[in-house]
Design a protein around this motif. Sequence first.
Motif, short mmCIF file in Angstrom:
data_model
loop_
_atom_site.label_atom_id
_atom_site.label_comp_id
_atom_site.label_asym_id
_atom_site.label_seq_id
_atom_site.Cartn_x
_atom_site.Cartn_y
_atom_site.Cartn_z
N GLY A 187 -25.55 51.95 76.93
CA GLY A 187 -25.73 52.49 75.59
C GLY A 187 -27.04 53.26 75.48
N CYS A 188 -27.34 53.70 74.28
CA CYS A 188 -28.59 54.42 74.03
C CYS A 188 -29.69 53.39 73.75
N ILE A 189 -30.65 53.29 74.65
CA ILE A 189 -31.70 52.29 74.53
C ILE A 189 -32.50 52.50 73.25
N CYS A 190 -32.78 53.75 72.93
CA CYS A 190 -33.56 54.05 71.72
C CYS A 190 -32.82 53.62 70.46
N HIS A 191 -31.51 53.83 70.43
CA HIS A 191 -30.74 53.40 69.28
C HIS A 191 -30.71 51.88 69.18
N GLN A 194 -33.97 50.86 67.71
CA GLN A 194 -34.03 51.19 66.29
C GLN A 194 -33.21 50.21 65.45
N LEU A 195 -32.04 49.84 65.93
CA LEU A 195 -31.20 48.89 65.20
C LEU A 195 -31.86 47.51 65.14
N ALA A 196 -32.45 47.10 66.27
CA ALA A 196 -33.13 45.80 66.28
C ALA A 196 -34.33 45.79 65.35
N GLY A 198 -34.72 47.71 62.69
CA GLY A 198 -34.22 47.73 61.32
C GLY A 198 -33.80 46.34 60.85
N CYS A 199 -33.15 45.57 61.72
CA CYS A 199 -32.75 44.21 61.36
C CYS A 199 -33.98 43.33 61.12
N GLY A 200 -35.02 43.53 61.95
CA GLY A 200 -36.24 42.75 61.76
C GLY A 200 -36.93 43.07 60.45
N ILE A 201 -36.95 44.35 60.08
CA ILE A 201 -37.58 44.75 58.82
C ILE A 201 -36.83 44.19 57.62
N ARG A 202 -35.49 44.25 57.71
CA ARG A 202 -34.70 43.71 56.61
C ARG A 202 -34.87 42.20 56.48
#
Length: 271
Positions: A187-191, A194-196, A198-202
Amino acid sequence: MSAFVTRYPKEEDEVNNAEVKMAMLCANNNVAFTFCDDFNKCVAQMFPDSAISRKYSAGKTKTTQLIKGAIAAELDDELAKTCRSQPFSLLCDESNNRKTEKEFVILARLYDEATMQVTTRFMEMPTCNVGNAENLYEKLSEALRKRGIPWENLIAFNSDNASVMKGRHNSVLSRLKISQPHVQDLGCICHHVQLATGCGIRAAQVPVKGILVGIYTHFDKSAKRCETYKDFVDFTDSDHLKLLRPTLTVMTRWRGVPKCVIWQDICVIQL
């Protein structure tokens, strides 16, 4: 006795060596080739006591040919030889330009025994105006085929998550798995990062976007606050950092967010 006599390189070889090193310096630092024309005129004046500088003659045209015809070819042969002898992974991305030719970037990620590090090397960037799965796979296959690189050495594939690249039935990856059934889709490592993030921020319930906008607007419309900030930076002997504007583009294009976060965060810490 001649075996014990030190043999110095010929002057022509030293001139060629200087021209090649200058070409590599321009390529490594993304220097415009037009700079070489001015440097070519000045080098003899800069080093008037050097016979090499007087014979130096690598302007824009010669430097371009040195990079394209000699340096690039040598690096490509080295990469091909390495990929033929050890495992490697591929990183690919296709451009979405509408008014110019579309390009398909192919990178190789492998272990470099010379530096004892995992490195990413440029392999090829062919033109692919019709960016469907069949054409993209053919460009990728051709890049390996003409270098004599076997599919068996390919262990992983990285790209964005577009359906043309990662679709289950009709994609570049589905075709890759026919040529190399054991290839791993990373997969795309950068994506993923970013998803991880975003989950941490939420989960932490921290309004990052609101904080970025608030920091910028706090200083942007107030000359007094900007002067206070400058006085504080001078007092602490710190660097004057520019507050970046978190525009809509930055918020939707996630690659621009980290730079904005870092700069704003440093400025807040200074305050």
